[in-house]
Scaffold this active site. Structure first.
Site, mmCIF file in Angstrom:
data_model
loop_
_atom_site.group_PDB
_atom_site.id
_atom_site.type_symbol
_atom_site.label_atom_id
_atom_site.label_comp_id
_atom_site.label_asym_id
_atom_site.label_seq_id
_atom_site.Cartn_x
_atom_site.Cartn_y
_atom_site.Cartn_z
ATOM 1 N N CYS A 30 12.788 25.098 -3.350
ATOM 2 C CA CYS A 30 12.112 24.353 -2.067
ATOM 3 C C CYS A 30 13.492 23.740 -1.547
ATOM 4 C CB CYS A 30 11.072 23.370 -2.602
ATOM 5 S SG CYS A 30 11.894 22.101 -3.774
ATOM 6 N N TYR A 169 4.059 34.299 -9.781
ATOM 7 C CA TYR A 169 4.427 32.895 -10.227
ATOM 8 C C TYR A 169 3.597 32.383 -11.133
ATOM 9 C CZ TYR A 169 6.624 28.182 -9.369
ATOM 10 O OH TYR A 169 7.179 26.807 -9.474
#
Length: 682
Positions: A30, A169
């Site tokens: 991120c 994921y």
């Protein structure tokens, strides 16, 4: 004649329908930009591709509004309207010959859905993993079918956006797919719960459907927690071996990680390079598919060992790719000494927790590639070159001197002390902060190769002298001092100190003065330093009480995902923690402490009070020179600027950034930078 052996890190690796040009895989991370700042995001990813990474991945990308993680700023691929922003990213990555990967996520019981207000859902009726006044509802079979459909739709949109790799994921305890895998969260009794094969069912279905959807036009990766670190109550390494027996041949590549995000990205203060090796070693033998692994790899030799010993096929990296986007290119060029090694401070992670663009202590260009047009390896030459004086060789001064030298300037760097590094040199001698020394070592190494930069130690600089050598620009990087009067976040005026208790500051302790006996440390800074100094004192045998107005020690380190480790280390070291309290005075050999909630007073006998409160900039020279502007024309001086802590005391990352900014703006300020953004279309 012997043929040079190819570096194993530079070998091409086939996986699925693709071939990676080398073994360097920037795993998803991120960045605090996501859907809000697509141009900034694309430029950042593009620089990674330019730096030689074979695969460059996104952050986690939300697939549906039923699982959005406001206030965090991640990626979104909810519908076709999101595709143009993703095309900016894939185009930037492909421009430099790398493969683009997207990590799709349904966060389920990890998010309260503050924006969409849709009740979150998970495998079972349970509270969320985060603090929020809402629980996750148990998913029905219809919900599961919807999730599979949403994921499949996101895969189609990912292909439209021209991603080469699609992630399924199931890691970091952040995804619905992992929640179904884990006995900690999955309490179902139907075909999606109970036995391990049942808990694997949803992940298997999504993998199969993703492979069917890409139909050989893209590769499929699976990122998975090989051990949740919850003990017997969660998915363990033994479970992972069973999982690989069931679905080990489905994805085209496996991306292994450990625990939650804070376990996967342990700071250097609490974990070494390659700390996940013990968890992933041996798993590669259980699948024929290539394996990615991470471990804050900074040593090329450690990376090579991972490949040669058959532990990993790909060197996965997030933080090392942030600190040095050109790490692969430097290894390929035989320039390993030029690698800007990650220091493991996790200030990059703080961008996600504060919903702000990513930044890096080592790499001030991180997050500024588009907005300020900064590049980690190149900088615009200054025409004509100028003579520049940098006063102070801490993090801001070193960065300013190095960057100005790279612009072609003749730079003189003077330091009043006998060593380079300023606060970083001092702080890196504290427990657990040894890796932070890399901030100094990298810049000194670069400066020593620049023929136009010279530095001088034990050299005080006065305004008189600064005006006598024909410098066109002066940077005052003389740092800051810790205040002795208790002024900080809580106290805005000095507190009464009667002299009966010795008063020390961090400068005293880092200068070699060790407090002994009964020590009260008042931490009104709330980042890392108070906790580190308490640890230092306790190790030296002092009886330490740490006083903080907050409910926990070093609370800002929640943003670097280490607060729980700081707290535990202090407790294990015998430090007494007094929360919700502030020091208000010293009186007759005692420290007076006030409870910030009740107002009640307590007295603690003490030999020493350590005040970790506020700082004052050492800006005398920056004030003296502007007072003599009438003398500037004759001296050839055109600008004077205080930078780093000498301008506004802050974290090391801010000082390094300000040093780069000084050098970048020698030919004038970039006032437009703060207004470069992607405004919402109405």
């Amino acid at each position: 004649m012997s043929v040079p052996r190819l570096d194993p890190l530079l070998e091409a690796v086939p996986f699925g329908p693709l071939v990676a040009r080398n073994r360097f895989w920037q795993v998803p991370h991120c960045n605090g930009m996501g859907y809000r700042d697509p141009s900034m995001l694309a430029a950042m990813r593009g620089v990674k591709a330019e730096g030689g990474w074979a695969v460059v991945s996104t952050e986690e990308v939300e697939i549906h509004p039923s699982s959005e993680i406001t206030p965090s700023i991640e990626g979104r691929i909810w519908d076709e309207a999101d595709i143009p922003a993703h095309r900016l990213v894939t185009d930037a990555i492909h421009r430099h010959g790398a493969l683009a990967a997207i990590e799709l996520v349904h966060s389920g019981m990890s998010t309260p859905n503050y924006w969409s207000r849709v009740p979150p859902m998970g495998p079972s009726h349970q509270p969320l993993r985060t603090f929020a006044p809402v629980q996750a509802r148990e998913m029905t079979k219809a919900d599961i079918a919807d999730l599979r459909s949403w994921h499949r739709g996101a895969v189609r949109r990912s292909l439209q956006a021209e991603y080469d790799v699609v992630y399924v994921y199931a890691g970091h305890s952040l995804t619905t797919l992992q929640h179904f895998l884990s006995p900690r969260y999955n309490h179902r009794t139907d075909e999606y719960g109970g036995s391990l094969p049942n808990r694997v069912r949803l992940l298997r279905e999504v993998l199969e459907e993703t492979l069917e959807e890409v139909a050989g036009t893209a590769a499929v990766a699976c990122r998975i927690a090989v051990d949740e670190l919850y003990g017997d109550g969660g998915t363990t390494r033994e479970h992972m071996e069973e999982i690989l027996a069931i679905i080990g041949e489905l994805p085209d590549v496996w991306d292994f990680m450990v625990g939650e995000w804070a376990d996967d990205s342990v700071t250097s203060r609490f974990g070494p390079e390659g700390g996940q090796e013990e968890y992933v070693r041996g798993l590669k033998a259980l699948t024929s598919k290539p394996v990615i692994g991470v471990g804050r790899f900074t040593s090329p030799e450690t990376m090579r060992r991972m490949v040669r010993q058959g532990i990993l096929d790909f060197i996965g990296a997030a933080r090392p790719s942030i600190a040095d986007p050109f790490l692969p290119a430097k290894i390929a060029a035989g320039r390993e000494d030029d690698i800007r090694e990650c220091i493991g401070c996790n200030i990059c992670v703080a961008g996600d927790w504060t919903s702000s663009p990513i930044r890096c202590t080592q790499n001030p260009s991180m997050g500024e590639e588009w907005r300020r047009r900064w590049h980690p390896e190149t900088i615009r030459p200054l025409r004509p070159p100028e003579r520049v004086l940098v006063v102070g060789a801490g993090p801001a001064g070193l960065e300013a001197a190095m960057s100005a030298g790279r612009r072609g300037c003749e730079v003189v760097l003077v330091e009043a002390r006998g060593e380079l590094g300023g606060r970083v040199a001092a702080e890196s001698r504290l427990p657990g902060l040894e890796a932070w020394r890399r901030v100094v070592d990298y810049r000194v190494g670069q400066i020593e190769r620049l023929p136009t930069v010279a530095y001088y130690l034990a050299s005080e600089m006065t305004a008189d002298e600064a005006l006598t050598h024909g410098f066109g620009h002066i940077a005052v990087a003389t740092g800051a001092v810790w205040r002795r009067g208790g002024v900080g976040i809580h106290h805005r005026h000095p507190i009464p100190l009667d002299g009966s208790v010795a008063v020390f500051t961090p400068d005293d302790l880092m200068g070699g003065t060790l407090a002994k006996g009964r020590v009260v440390l008042f931490d009104d800074d709330h980042y890392y330093l108070g906790g580190v100094l308490a640890e230092l004192l306790a190790r030296a045998g002092a009886e330490v009480t740490l006083v903080t107005a907050e409910a926990e020690v070093s609370p800002w380190t929640r943003n670097t995902m280490e607060q729980h480790r700081v707290h535990r280390r202090l407790l294990e070291g015998g430090v007494d923690i007094l929360a919700h309290s502030v020091v208000t005075a010293t009186r007759a050999g005692e420290v007076v402490v006030e409870h910030v909630v009740t107002g009640g007073l307590d007295r603690r006998p003490a030999d020493v009070l350590v005040l970790v409160t506020g700082r004052l900039p050492n800006d005398g020279l920056a004030r003296d020179l502007p007072a003599r502007t009438a003398e500037w024309p004759a001296a050839g001086l055109r600008s004077v600027r205080a930078i780093g802590d000498a301008f506004a005391p802050g974290a090391i990352v801010g000082a390094v950034w300000d040093g780069r900014r000084f050098a970048e703006e020698l030919d004038g300020p970039d006032d437009a930078a703060l207004f470069r953004r992607n405004p919402a279309a109405i």
